[in-house]
Design a protein around this motif. Structure first.
Motif, short mmCIF file in Angstrom:
data_model
loop_
_atom_site.label_atom_id
_atom_site.label_comp_id
_atom_site.label_asym_id
_atom_site.label_seq_id
_atom_site.Cartn_x
_atom_site.Cartn_y
_atom_site.Cartn_z
N GLN A 208 -32.18 75.62 10.72
CA GLN A 208 -31.13 75.94 11.68
C GLN A 208 -31.59 76.96 12.71
O GLN A 208 -31.26 76.84 13.90
N SER A 209 -32.36 77.94 12.29
CA SER A 209 -32.82 78.96 13.24
C SER A 209 -33.74 78.36 14.28
O SER A 209 -33.69 78.72 15.46
N VAL A 210 -34.60 77.42 13.86
CA VAL A 210 -35.50 76.76 14.83
C VAL A 210 -34.68 75.94 15.82
O VAL A 210 -34.92 75.99 17.03
N ALA A 211 -33.70 75.19 15.32
CA ALA A 211 -32.86 74.38 16.21
C ALA A 211 -32.10 75.26 17.19
O ALA A 211 -31.98 74.92 18.38
N ARG A 243 -45.20 81.16 9.26
CA ARG A 243 -46.09 80.04 9.57
C ARG A 243 -45.32 78.71 9.55
O ARG A 243 -45.57 77.83 10.38
N LEU A 244 -44.39 78.55 8.60
CA LEU A 244 -43.57 77.34 8.59
C LEU A 244 -42.75 77.25 9.88
O LEU A 244 -42.64 76.18 10.49
N ARG A 245 -42.19 78.37 10.31
CA ARG A 245 -41.41 78.39 11.54
C ARG A 245 -42.30 78.05 12.74
O ARG A 245 -41.89 77.33 13.65
N GLN A 246 -43.53 78.56 12.71
CA GLN A 246 -44.46 78.28 13.80
C GLN A 246 -44.73 76.78 13.92
O GLN A 246 -44.73 76.22 15.02
N VAL A 247 -44.96 76.13 12.78
CA VAL A 247 -45.21 74.68 12.80
C VAL A 247 -43.97 73.93 13.29
O VAL A 247 -44.06 73.03 14.13
N LEU A 248 -42.80 74.30 12.75
CA LEU A 248 -41.56 73.63 13.15
C LEU A 248 -41.26 73.82 14.63
O LEU A 248 -40.85 72.89 15.33
N ASP A 491 -29.12 81.62 19.94
CA ASP A 491 -29.29 81.25 21.34
C ASP A 491 -28.26 81.92 22.24
O ASP A 491 -28.10 81.57 23.39
N SER A 492 -27.54 82.88 21.70
CA SER A 492 -26.46 83.52 22.46
C SER A 492 -26.77 84.98 22.71
O SER A 492 -27.39 85.65 21.89
N PRO A 493 -26.32 85.53 23.85
CA PRO A 493 -26.48 86.96 24.10
C PRO A 493 -25.81 87.80 23.04
O PRO A 493 -26.11 88.98 22.89
#
Length: 640
Positions: A208-211, A243-248, A491-493
Motif C-alpha cells: 500500500q505504501s508503494v502504491a 530493499r523490497l520497497r526499492q524493488v517494488l 501522497d497527501s500534504p
C-alpha cells in the motif's frame, strides 16, 4: 631379464625416496636424481633435512602394520629455480618411511596469479567505490541546495508560470538524484557489497505504501494503481523492507512510466516452501502499458538495456533500474521474470523465500459481509483488484458492471446492496444510483478530494480514496455507521510531520553556505532556534558554550570533520556529551552510516533531504534529548 621393484620405480615421473629410522636416505629413484643431481649411490646414507621434522603418519586401523599416507607440500630452490612438490608419506611399523612426490610448481604459480588477480580486483573495486562515493557526495551537495531552495521558492507567492518553471527545476533535480542513486546502487551490487538487513515487515502495508507513493504520478496520467495481498500471505515476514520497497518502487514505477491508459497493480501471494517456517513470497506487478518486444525479453534485465530505442527516446532512462532490482532479488535468494505483449502490457514477477514471523496465515480479511456489493467502473484494473479483494473478504454476492442501466437494474433487484461507484459514473449517474442503494461509496482519486461535498449532497454517504486500502474497504463495507474520518495518505500534504508546540535549540555544523542557508530556513520555519557552526571545531566549542537539544553534523568540514567533532563531544565531562547528534551528510554509503554511529552519533540523514524528514528527526531527538541526558547523568551518579 629380471626386473626389480627399483627398476619400476626408476621409470616413474614422480620422485620416490625411502628413508631409515634416522631419516637417512636408503633409496632415491632416477626422477629425484634428475631434479637434484648426483647418482642414486651418491644419495645413499645422506640425511634429508626436508623430511627430518615430519611427524609419523596415522597408523592404519585395519591392517595395523602400515600407517595411512599423509600429504604435505614444500618449496625449495634448485639452480636458482623455485620448485613446489606435493608429497605423499607412508610409514611402516619398522620406522622406515616412503615419500612419493610430484611437481606442482605450475599449479602453484596459477594459484598465486589468481590470488594476485583477486587482490587487484578487490583493490580496483575499492578504488572505484571510493571514487563513486566521492563523486556522489560532491554531486549531492549542490543538489541539496537546488532541490531545497526550489522547494522554499515554491512556498512563496509565485504566479502560474513561475510555479511551473520551479516545478520543472525540482523534477529535473529529482531525476538527477535518482540517477546518482542508481549508479551508486549498481556499483555497490556489482562489487558484491549489497547490504541486506532483516526486520519485521508487514506485506500489506508495504504494498500500500508503494502504491500511495506512486499515486500522484499515476493520477496525473489518469491511471489506476491498486494492490492486492492474498490471505495466504503471513501477517508478518522477516526481510529487508527497504530493499523490497526499492524493488517494488522500481517495477511499479516503470509500470506507471510506460503506461498511457489503464494502470498498474501490485499483487502478493504466498507459495509453498520446503523449509518449515519459510514462505515463497511471490509479487506480481501488472501494467497495461506499451509492452516489450519478444526479442528484447531475454536481455531486459541486463545493465543499460532498453526494451526499444523508440521507447527509450520517449520515456528516457538508463536501463539500470531492472538490473539493480534483479540483483537485489538474487541476493535475497529469489528469482525475477517477465511476461509481456506489445500494446497489451507486462507482468514483472519475483519470488523470494522469507521467514514467516506468524505461524498462521491472515484471517483479518474475513469481514462476513452479507449484503450484495455492486462495483460500477470501466477500469479493468479496479474490476480485477476489487473482485479479488471482495472474494478474499468472503463477500458471497457481488456484481461488476460499466453500464449505468445494468447497475440501476441490479440495485432495483437488491434493495440492500452496497454501491461502490467510480468517479466518472458518480459524476454522471451518482444521484440516481446512490438513491437506489442502501449504502453508497464514491471512489475518488487523490486529486478529486475537493469534490467530496458535491457527492455527499447528491446522496453518497461515504467515500474511499484510490488506491484503496484493503482494510479501509472492508471497514466501510462492514460498518455503515463508521465515521468518515480524515484520511491521511503518503501522497497527501497531510503526512508532513505536524510541528510540535515544543521548540528546540538546534546547532547546525555545516561548511557549505547554501546548504546552511537552506537548513536554517527549514528549521526556523518550523519554529525552532538554530545556530550555525562552520566546522567541527566551532561545533565543539558551541556545544560547550550553550545548551542544545539537537546537533546536526556534516561529515566533511575543514579543520575538524564531523566524525572527529562527534567523538570529542562524546568525550566531554559534562551533560553536554549526551546531546543527540544527527549526521547530515551527502555521503550515502552504508559504511558512512556505520562510521557515524561508531563515533556516537544517534541518527543519519542523507542529502538531499525532504524538509519534513529533517524536521521529523529534529523533533524525534529533541523529545529524546531530555530523557537521554537525565538518564545518563543518573547512571553516572549511581556508578559514582
Amino acid at each position: 631379464m629380471t626386473i626389480t621393484p627399483t627398476d619400476i620405480l626408476d621409470t616413474l615421473s614422480e620422485l620416490v625416496v625411502v628413508t631409515d629410522t634416522q631419516q637417512r636416505c636408503l633409496y632415491v629413484n632416477e626422477a629425484w636424481c634428475r631434479l637434484f643431481g648426483g647418482t642414486q649411490t651418491d644419495w645413499q646414507g645422506k640425511a634429508l633435512e626436508m623430511f627430518a621434522q615430519r611427524p609419523p603418519a596415522r597408523l592404519n586401523a585395519v591392517s595395523g602394520d602400515i600407517a595411512t599416507p599423509g600429504r604435505f607440500e614444500n618449496m625449495f630452490s634448485v639452480n636458482e629455480r623455485v620448485y613446489w612438490l606435493e608429497w605423499q608419506q607412508t610409514d611402516s611399523v619398522t620406522g622406515h618411511r616412503t615419500f612419493i612426490g610430484r611437481d606442482i610448481t605450475d599449479r602453484k604459480a596459477e594459484e598465486i596469479t589468481l590470488r594476485a588477480t583477486a587482490r587487484n580486483a578487490e583493490t580496483g573495486n575499492d578504488t572505484k567505490m571510493r571514487f563513486l562515493a566521492t563523486m556522489s557526495h560532491e554531486m549531492r551537495t549542490p543538489l541539496n541546495g537546488i532541490l531545497g531552495m526550489t522547494g522554499l521558492m515554491m512556498d512563496t507567492g509565485l504566479d502560474a508560470n513561475q510555479k511551473a518553471y520551479a516545478e520543472a527545476i525540482r523534477e529535473s533535480g529529482s531525476a538527477l538524484l535518482a540517477l546518482i542513486n542508481d549508479i551508486l546502487d549498481y556499483s555497490k551490487i556489482d562489487a558484491g557489497r549489497i547490504d541486506l538487513e532483516e526486520s519485521v515487515v508487514d506485506p500489506l502495508s508495504l504494498a500500500q505504501s508503494v502504491a500511495e507513493l506512486l499515486s500522484p504520478r499515476a493520477a496525473h496520467k489518469d491511471l489506476e494503481i491498486a494492490t492486492y495481498v492474498d490471505p495466504s500471505v503471513p501477517l508478518r515476514l522477516m526481510a529487508d523492507e527497504a530493499r523490497l520497497r526499492q524493488v517494488l518502487l522500481n517495477l511499479a514505477g516503470n509500470g506507471v512510466k510506460f503506461t498511457e491508459t489503464g494502470g498498474v497493480t501490485i499483487e502478493i501471494r504466498a507459495e509453498h516452501h520446503d523449509e518449515p517456517g519459510v514462505e515463497n513470497i511471490r509479487i506480481d506487478v501488472h501494467d497495461t502499458g506499451v509492452g516489450i518486444p519478444q526479442e528484447d525479453l531475454t536481455n531486459i534485465f541486463e545493465e543499460f538495456a532498453q526494451a526499444d530505442s523508440s521507447h527509450a527516446r520517449k520515456f528516457e532512462g538508463t536501463g539500470l533500474g531492472l538490473a539493480i532490482a534483479r540483483r537485489i532479488v538474487q541476493a535475497m535468494g529469489g528469482t525475477m521474470s517477465v511476461k509481456s505483449k506489445l500494446n497489451v502490457g507486462s507482468v514483472f514477477s519475483f519470488t523470494v523465500p522469507l521467514k514467516a514471523k506468524t505461524d498462521h496465515h491472515s484471517t483479518r480479511y474475513d469481514c462476513q459481509i452479507q449484503d450484495p456489493v455492486l462495483l460500477v467502473t470501466s477500469s479493468t484494473i479496479l474490476k480485477r483488484i476489487v473482485r479479488l479483494q471482495l472474494e478474499s473478504a468472503g463477500v458471497r454476492q457481488f456484481h461488476v458492471t460499466e453500464d449505468a442501466e445494468d447497475a440501476h437494474a441490479f440495485l432495483s433487484r437488491h434493495r440492500n446492496a452496497i454501491l461502490l461507484c467510480d468517479l466518472p459514473f458518480a459524476a454522471q449517474h451518482g444521484k440516481k444510483l446512490s438513491m437506489a442503494a442502501s449504502h453508497s461509496l464514491v471512489l475518488l482519486s487523490p486529486v478529486a478530494r475537493g469534490r467530496l461535498e458535491t457527492f455527499r449532497r447528491i446522496g453518497f454517504d461515504g467515500y474511499l480514496i484510490k488506491p484503496m486500502r484493503q482494510s479501509s474497504l472492508f471497514r466501510r463495507l462492514s460498518d455503515r455507521d463508521i465515521p468518515q474520518q480524515k484520511t491521511e495518505r503518503l501522497d497527501s500534504p497531510a503526512t508532513a510531520p505536524a510541528f510540535s508546540p515544543q521548540k528546540y535549540r538546534v546547532l547546525l555544523a555545516e561548511d557549505n553556505q547554501i546548504n546552511a542557508v537552506l537548513a536554517t530556513a527549514i528549521i526556523k520555519r518550523a519554529g525552532h532556534h538554530v545556530d550555525v557552526a562552520g566546522n567541527g571545531s566551532e561545533a565543539l566549542y558551541a556545544v560547550q558554550s550553550a545548551p542544545y537539544d539537537v546537533v546536526l553534523m556534516d561529515m566533511h568540514m575543514p579543520e575538524m570533520d564531523g566524525l572527529e567533532a562527534a567523538r570529542k563531544i562524546r568525550e566531554l565531562a559534562g551533560s553536554e556529551r549526551h546531546v543527540p547528534i544527527i549526521a547530515l551528510t551527502a555521503n550515502a554509503m552504508s559504511s558512512d552510516r556505520d562510521n557515524c554511529l561508531a563515533v556516537g552519533m544517534n541518527d543519519f540523514l542523507t542529502k538531499p533531504f525532504e524538509p519534513q524528514e529533517l524536521i521529523g528527526l529534529i523533533e524525534k531527538w529533541g523529545r529524546a534529548s531530555e530523557s537521554l541526558t537525565a538518564g545518563a547523568d543518573a547512571g553516572h551518579q549511581a556508578s559514582a
